[in-house]
Design a protein around this motif. Structure first.
Motif, short mmCIF file in Angstrom:
data_model
loop_
_atom_site.label_atom_id
_atom_site.label_comp_id
_atom_site.label_asym_id
_atom_site.label_seq_id
_atom_site.Cartn_x
_atom_site.Cartn_y
_atom_site.Cartn_z
N MET A 1 0.87 -1.20 0.00
CA MET A 1 0.00 0.00 0.00
C MET A 1 0.90 1.25 0.00
O MET A 1 1.79 1.36 0.83
CB MET A 1 -0.89 -0.03 1.26
CG MET A 1 -1.77 1.18 1.46
SD MET A 1 -3.16 1.36 0.37
CE MET A 1 -4.18 -0.05 0.79
N CYS A 4 2.16 4.05 3.12
CA CYS A 4 1.96 3.41 4.43
C CYS A 4 3.34 3.18 5.03
O CYS A 4 4.17 2.46 4.45
CB CYS A 4 1.21 2.09 4.27
SG CYS A 4 1.21 1.11 5.77
N CYS A 7 4.24 -0.55 5.58
CA CYS A 7 4.57 -1.22 4.31
C CYS A 7 5.97 -0.82 3.86
O CYS A 7 6.74 -1.64 3.37
CB CYS A 7 3.55 -0.89 3.23
SG CYS A 7 1.98 -1.78 3.39
N HIS A 46 -0.86 -5.71 4.14
CA HIS A 46 -1.50 -4.46 4.58
C HIS A 46 -2.96 -4.72 4.93
O HIS A 46 -3.77 -5.04 4.07
CB HIS A 46 -1.41 -3.39 3.50
CG HIS A 46 -2.02 -2.09 3.93
ND1 HIS A 46 -1.29 -1.07 4.51
CD2 HIS A 46 -3.31 -1.67 3.93
CE1 HIS A 46 -2.10 -0.08 4.82
NE2 HIS A 46 -3.34 -0.42 4.48
N HIS A 98 -2.28 0.56 9.43
CA HIS A 98 -1.79 -0.78 9.02
C HIS A 98 -1.69 -1.50 10.36
O HIS A 98 -0.89 -1.08 11.20
CB HIS A 98 -0.44 -0.64 8.31
CG HIS A 98 0.21 -1.94 7.93
ND1 HIS A 98 0.89 -2.10 6.74
CD2 HIS A 98 0.31 -3.14 8.57
CE1 HIS A 98 1.37 -3.33 6.66
NE2 HIS A 98 1.04 -3.99 7.78
ZN ZN Z 1 0.67 -0.92 5.05
#
Ligand code: ZN
Ligand code: AMP
Length: 114
Positions: A1, A4, A7, A46, A98
């Motif tokens: 994602m 994020c 991530c 995610h 997340h």
């Molecule tokens: Zn994420």
């Protein structure tokens, strides 16, 4: 994602102090620790909030709990005790969308939480 931060840590695009990693999960030290031990256990997949967890994530969620147990034992806070926190949405105080479990230990916790 895109955009994020967790991530990005998983993909090594930004640094994180990684204390555990396998094919599905990463654990990092919280950048702003609230106790001597403050680790975030994060699925690599995610998932925005706890509300987005599905049946397909069952084994992942179980595995996260096993890793929390391992990290609590490894960091020496399992016997005295520790707290596991998963914040959800605005009133829950979620800042990063997340999912991540906070493992907090090394001191006596207060109740009710702030
Ligand atoms: Zn994420
Ligand atoms: P929450 O409020 O439950 O979403 O928690 C987000 C947590 O992520 C906070 O405890 C932050 O200190 C922590 N955090 C934010 N950015 C980073 C980062 N780059 N590395 C490690 N922890 C972070």
């Amino acid at each position: 994602m895109e955009n994020c931060i967790f991530c990005k840590i998983v993909k090594r695009e930004i640094p994180g102090k990684i204390v555990y990693e396998d094919n599905e999960i990463i654990a990092i030290e919280d950048i702003n620790p609230q106790a001597k031990i403050h680790i975030l256990i994060i699925p690599k997949k995610h998932i925005s909030t706890i509300l987005d967890i599905t049946e397909d994530d069952s084994s992942l969620i179980f595995k996260i709990h096993k890793i929390i147990n391992k990290l609590a034992k490894d960091t020496g806070c399992s016997e005295n005790g520790f707290r596991v926190v998963l914040n959800c949405n605005k009133d829950g105080g979620q800042a990063v969308y997340h999912i991540h479990y906070h493992l907090i230990g090394g001191r006596k916790m207060d109740w009710p939480p702030g």
